[in-house]
Design a protein around this motif. Sequence first.
Motif, PDB file in Angstrom:
ATOM      1  N   LYS A   1       0.810  -1.216   0.000  1.00  0.00           N
ATOM      2  CA  LYS A   1       0.000   0.000   0.000  1.00  0.00           C
ATOM      3  C   LYS A   1       0.842   1.264   0.000  1.00  0.00           C
ATOM      4  O   LYS A   1       0.474   2.262  -0.587  1.00  0.00           O
ATOM      5  N   ASN A   2       1.986   1.230   0.663  1.00  0.00           N
ATOM      6  CA  ASN A   2       2.832   2.425   0.670  1.00  0.00           C
ATOM      7  C   ASN A   2       4.262   2.028   0.305  1.00  0.00           C
ATOM      8  O   ASN A   2       4.578   0.857   0.114  1.00  0.00           O
TER       9      ASN A   2
ATOM     10  N   TRP B   1       6.930   2.058   2.045  1.00  0.00           N
ATOM     11  CA  TRP B   1       7.674   1.304   3.060  1.00  0.00           C
ATOM     12  C   TRP B   1       7.390  -0.190   2.950  1.00  0.00           C
ATOM     13  O   TRP B   1       8.270  -1.008   3.185  1.00  0.00           O
TER      14      TRP B   1
END
Length: 86
Positions: free
Chosen positions: A26-27, A29
């Motif tokens: 999702k991100n 990271w």
Amino acid sequence: MNILTIMTGLLFILGLLSLLRVLIGKNIWDKILGFNLFSSNFILIILIFAATSELNYLIDIAMVYALLGFVSIVFITRFIQRKGAI
């Protein structure tokens, strides 16, 4: 079946799952974490292959790959934390 063959197969499957984490993270990271996990699995597969085939130069290649992977992850995370400022 040899235990090293089973370990290599398991690491290969886990490597594919970590690539899935890179693709659907999702991100940023999550994507970096998945790439780092894939890199670690790839290094372990190289080391298992080096141990079974007695090719000592593969250990050196795995060490160089590990060092380059570590340095690149550190630089990428610092670049993202500073929002592109070098």
